[in-house]
Design a protein around this motif. Structure first.
Motif, mmCIF file in Angstrom:
data_model
loop_
_atom_site.group_PDB
_atom_site.id
_atom_site.type_symbol
_atom_site.label_atom_id
_atom_site.label_comp_id
_atom_site.label_asym_id
_atom_site.label_seq_id
_atom_site.Cartn_x
_atom_site.Cartn_y
_atom_site.Cartn_z
ATOM 1 N N PRO A 226 0.800 -1.231 0.000
ATOM 2 C CA PRO A 226 0.000 0.000 0.000
ATOM 3 C C PRO A 226 0.832 1.280 0.000
ATOM 4 C CG PRO A 226 -0.898 -1.587 1.560
ATOM 5 C CD PRO A 226 0.410 -2.133 1.092
ATOM 6 N N PHE A 227 2.056 1.229 0.497
ATOM 7 C CA PHE A 227 2.914 2.415 0.473
ATOM 8 C C PHE A 227 3.413 2.717 -0.942
ATOM 9 C CE2 PHE A 227 3.063 1.525 4.964
ATOM 10 C CZ PHE A 227 3.262 2.756 5.561
ATOM 11 N N MET A 228 3.626 1.663 -1.727
ATOM 12 C CA MET A 228 4.218 1.828 -3.047
ATOM 13 C C MET A 228 3.192 2.001 -4.156
ATOM 14 S SD MET A 228 7.485 1.643 -2.410
ATOM 15 C CE MET A 228 7.115 2.484 -0.861
ATOM 16 N N ASP A 229 1.973 1.534 -3.968
ATOM 17 C CA ASP A 229 0.989 1.535 -5.044
ATOM 18 C C ASP A 229 0.357 2.916 -5.198
ATOM 19 O OD1 ASP A 229 -0.665 0.511 -7.063
ATOM 20 O OD2 ASP A 229 -2.286 0.180 -5.644
ATOM 21 N N TYR A 230 0.283 3.364 -6.430
ATOM 22 C CA TYR A 230 -0.349 4.654 -6.728
ATOM 23 C C TYR A 230 -1.629 4.500 -7.535
ATOM 24 C CZ TYR A 230 -1.335 8.796 -9.539
ATOM 25 O OH TYR A 230 -1.971 9.821 -10.181
ATOM 26 N N LEU A 231 -1.651 3.549 -8.480
ATOM 27 C CA LEU A 231 -2.750 3.462 -9.438
ATOM 28 C C LEU A 231 -4.093 3.179 -8.782
ATOM 29 C CD1 LEU A 231 -3.730 3.440 -12.355
ATOM 30 C CD2 LEU A 231 -3.138 1.008 -12.462
ATOM 31 N N LEU A 232 -4.183 2.097 -7.996
ATOM 32 C CA LEU A 232 -5.473 1.720 -7.407
ATOM 33 C C LEU A 232 -6.011 2.772 -6.439
ATOM 34 C CD1 LEU A 232 -5.092 -2.128 -6.841
ATOM 35 C CD2 LEU A 232 -6.523 -0.956 -8.505
ATOM 36 N N PRO A 233 -5.200 3.293 -5.497
ATOM 37 C CA PRO A 233 -5.741 4.354 -4.627
ATOM 38 C C PRO A 233 -6.189 5.586 -5.405
ATOM 39 C CG PRO A 233 -3.733 3.479 -3.704
ATOM 40 C CD PRO A 233 -3.846 2.910 -5.078
ATOM 41 N N ARG A 234 -5.448 5.937 -6.451
ATOM 42 C CA ARG A 234 -5.814 7.138 -7.215
ATOM 43 C C ARG A 234 -7.131 6.946 -7.951
ATOM 44 N NH1 ARG A 234 -7.314 11.110 -8.377
ATOM 45 N NH2 ARG A 234 -6.379 12.917 -9.376
ATOM 46 N N VAL A 235 -7.403 5.712 -8.384
ATOM 47 C CA VAL A 235 -8.621 5.451 -9.142
ATOM 48 C C VAL A 235 -9.813 5.200 -8.223
ATOM 49 C CG1 VAL A 235 -9.718 3.851 -10.767
ATOM 50 C CG2 VAL A 235 -7.367 4.588 -11.149
ATOM 51 N N LEU A 236 -9.595 4.413 -7.165
ATOM 52 C CA LEU A 236 -10.705 3.997 -6.315
ATOM 53 C C LEU A 236 -11.073 5.037 -5.260
ATOM 54 C CD1 LEU A 236 -9.859 0.214 -5.752
ATOM 55 C CD2 LEU A 236 -11.568 1.184 -7.285
ATOM 56 N N LEU A 237 -10.078 5.738 -4.727
ATOM 57 C CA LEU A 237 -10.337 6.719 -3.672
ATOM 58 C C LEU A 237 -10.653 8.070 -4.306
ATOM 59 C CD1 LEU A 237 -7.452 5.725 -1.229
ATOM 60 C CD2 LEU A 237 -9.801 4.887 -1.290
ATOM 61 N N THR A 238 -11.782 8.633 -3.945
ATOM 62 C CA THR A 238 -12.292 9.822 -4.639
ATOM 63 C C THR A 238 -12.011 11.136 -3.921
ATOM 64 O OG1 THR A 238 -14.442 9.452 -3.589
ATOM 65 C CG2 THR A 238 -14.114 8.517 -5.784
ATOM 66 N N SER A 239 -11.749 11.113 -2.630
ATOM 67 C CA SER A 239 -11.551 12.355 -1.884
ATOM 68 C C SER A 239 -10.127 12.415 -1.333
ATOM 69 C CB SER A 239 -12.544 12.461 -0.725
ATOM 70 O OG SER A 239 -12.339 11.428 0.213
ATOM 71 N N PRO A 240 -9.531 13.615 -1.269
ATOM 72 C CA PRO A 240 -8.166 13.738 -0.722
ATOM 73 C C PRO A 240 -8.058 13.238 0.712
ATOM 74 C CG PRO A 240 -8.781 15.746 -1.895
ATOM 75 C CD PRO A 240 -10.029 14.909 -1.801
ATOM 76 N N GLU A 241 -9.141 13.309 1.491
ATOM 77 C CA GLU A 241 -9.103 12.843 2.878
ATOM 78 C C GLU A 241 -8.945 11.333 2.982
ATOM 79 O OE1 GLU A 241 -11.327 14.861 1.643
ATOM 80 O OE2 GLU A 241 -10.844 16.765 2.641
ATOM 81 N N SER A 242 -9.249 10.604 1.913
ATOM 82 C CA SER A 242 -9.148 9.142 1.940
ATOM 83 C C SER A 242 -7.918 8.629 1.205
ATOM 84 C CB SER A 242 -10.405 8.525 1.313
ATOM 85 O OG SER A 242 -10.513 8.876 -0.067
ATOM 86 N N TYR A 243 -7.102 9.521 0.637
ATOM 87 C CA TYR A 243 -5.933 9.106 -0.130
ATOM 88 C C TYR A 243 -4.918 8.372 0.747
ATOM 89 C CZ TYR A 243 -7.103 11.900 -4.278
ATOM 90 O OH TYR A 243 -7.693 12.411 -5.397
ATOM 91 N N THR A 244 -4.165 7.495 0.102
ATOM 92 C CA THR A 244 -2.974 6.928 0.724
ATOM 93 C C THR A 244 -1.794 7.851 0.423
ATOM 94 O OG1 THR A 244 -2.485 5.596 -1.239
ATOM 95 C CG2 THR A 244 -3.843 4.571 0.478
ATOM 96 N N LEU A 245 -0.614 7.513 0.953
ATOM 97 C CA LEU A 245 0.547 8.382 0.781
ATOM 98 C C LEU A 245 0.933 8.562 -0.682
ATOM 99 C CD1 LEU A 245 2.892 7.411 3.735
ATOM 100 C CD2 LEU A 245 2.095 9.706 3.169
ATOM 101 N N ALA A 246 0.918 7.464 -1.448
ATOM 102 C CA ALA A 246 1.330 7.564 -2.847
ATOM 103 C C ALA A 246 0.400 8.482 -3.626
ATOM 104 C CB ALA A 246 1.362 6.175 -3.480
ATOM 105 N N ALA A 247 -0.908 8.312 -3.444
ATOM 106 C CA ALA A 247 -1.874 9.148 -4.157
ATOM 107 C C ALA A 247 -1.853 10.580 -3.645
ATOM 108 C CB ALA A 247 -3.277 8.557 -4.015
ATOM 109 N N GLY A 248 -1.702 10.751 -2.326
ATOM 110 C CA GLY A 248 -1.692 12.090 -1.764
ATOM 111 C C GLY A 248 -0.458 12.876 -2.154
ATOM 112 N N LEU A 249 0.707 12.253 -2.059
ATOM 113 C CA LEU A 249 1.940 12.969 -2.396
ATOM 114 C C LEU A 249 2.010 13.315 -3.881
ATOM 115 C CD1 LEU A 249 4.604 11.041 -0.262
ATOM 116 C CD2 LEU A 249 3.721 13.348 0.112
ATOM 117 N N TYR A 250 1.357 12.524 -4.711
ATOM 118 C CA TYR A 250 1.407 12.806 -6.140
ATOM 119 C C TYR A 250 0.680 14.101 -6.483
ATOM 120 C CZ TYR A 250 1.618 11.914 -11.142
ATOM 121 O OH TYR A 250 1.883 12.015 -12.493
#
Length: 297
Positions: A226-250
């Motif tokens: 989960p720390f390394m993955d960007y694609l799935l969190p970026r696609v599935l998570l819709t709000s910045p409050e629910s992002y993981t680190l990879a999606a949020g930092l991007y």
């Protein structure tokens, strides 16, 4: 009468001395290794330098004047949702690792020690699942989430992400752990059963301590995912409050309003801390687990 001749050189092993071609290949191998190390270390070095460089503004400038500062870290904690992303990622990573370990330890043991109908077919299915890329099922994930959320109120997209990570980890790690358990002699199982142990006791007292190094590796990689993955969190998570680190930092790299590349470098540096801590905690298990478990007390 002593025979005098050319004194033979003695070697500590049976390895023959290198031929001229072998020397050349050895030099080439070292050059490739040094080049590969440089390719890896150079970006990491620049990331660390840029994270602490107060002269950096929104863009990374490798040859800029250096001034030690924590302003990029302050920006992360004060101007972004970094702590929320950390909490989301650690929660997803811990639950994924625990769920994967719990299921894989049982499935690996079952496939290694029991013979049942459909065993070979299901193992083949596990191997075929690994050939399907994760992003190919994004549409199915959306549909599945909508179905489950209608049946189970409160089923969030983060829970769906945990199931996806754990499901993929279970499929691959079951096959790996099964092969590792196959290398353990079944005589240990037989000896324990003669002493009155049940299958669960054999699993807990004999198998688990021996496979502890492999379980530690599975836990580590399940946690890192989960720390390394960007694609799935970026696609599935819709709000910045629910992002993981990879999606949020991007968002610090592709959004003009929040663009801050040095802060992205600082966030990447901090992201490595939980992984390093877990690796240090599991290092003892990786080393000592090999020598435990097969000694009968």
């Amino acid at each position: 009468m002593k025979r005098f001749g050319k004194k033979k050189e003695l070697y500590l092993s049976d390895r023959q001395p290198l031929t001229p071609l072998g020397v050349v290949l050895l030099i080439v191998s070292y050059l490739i290794l040094f080049g590969w190390a440089f390719i890896i270390i150079w970006p990491l070095t620049n990331m660390v330098i840029s994270a602490f460089n107060g002269k950096q503004e929104k863009y990374l400038i490798l040859n800029s004047i250096y001034e030690f500062s924590f302003k990029h870290f302050r920006y992360l904690f004060e101007e972004t949702l970094y702590l929320t992303w950390v909490k989301n990622t650690i929660l997803i990573a811990v639950v994924t690792a625990l769920l994967t370990l719990l299921i894989v330890s049982f499935t690996g043991y079952a496939y290694s020690r029991f013979r049942f109908k459909g065993r070979k077919a299901s193992l083949m299915a596990i191997m075929l699942i690994q050939t399907i890329p994760t992003f190919a099922g994004i549409t199915a994930y959306y549909t599945l989430h909508s179905i489950v959320s209608d049946v189970v109120p409160g089923f969030s997209r983060q829970m769906m992400l945990i199931l996806i990570y754990a499901g993929g980890g279970i499929a691959s790690n079951t096959f790996i752990l099964k092969g590792y358990m196959d290398s353990i002699s079944t005589e240990l199982d037989d000896a324990a059963k003669i002493d009155g142990c049940s299958n669960m006791q054999v699993y807990r007292l004999i198998i688990m301590p021996i496979v502890r190094p492999m379980l530690a590796i599975i836990a580590l990689w399940s946690f890192i995912g989960p720390f390394m993955d960007y694609l799935l969190p970026r696609v599935l998570l819709t709000s910045p409050e629910s992002y993981t680190l990879a999606a949020g930092l991007y968002t610090l790299m592709n959004n003009r309003e929040t663009l801050n590349q040095p802060a992205f470098a600082a966030g990447g540096l901090l992201t490595a801390i939980p992984i390093v801590i877990l690796f240090a905690a599991l290092q003892k298990q990786l080393i000592s687990g090999l020598s435990q478990g097969s000694v009968k007390g």
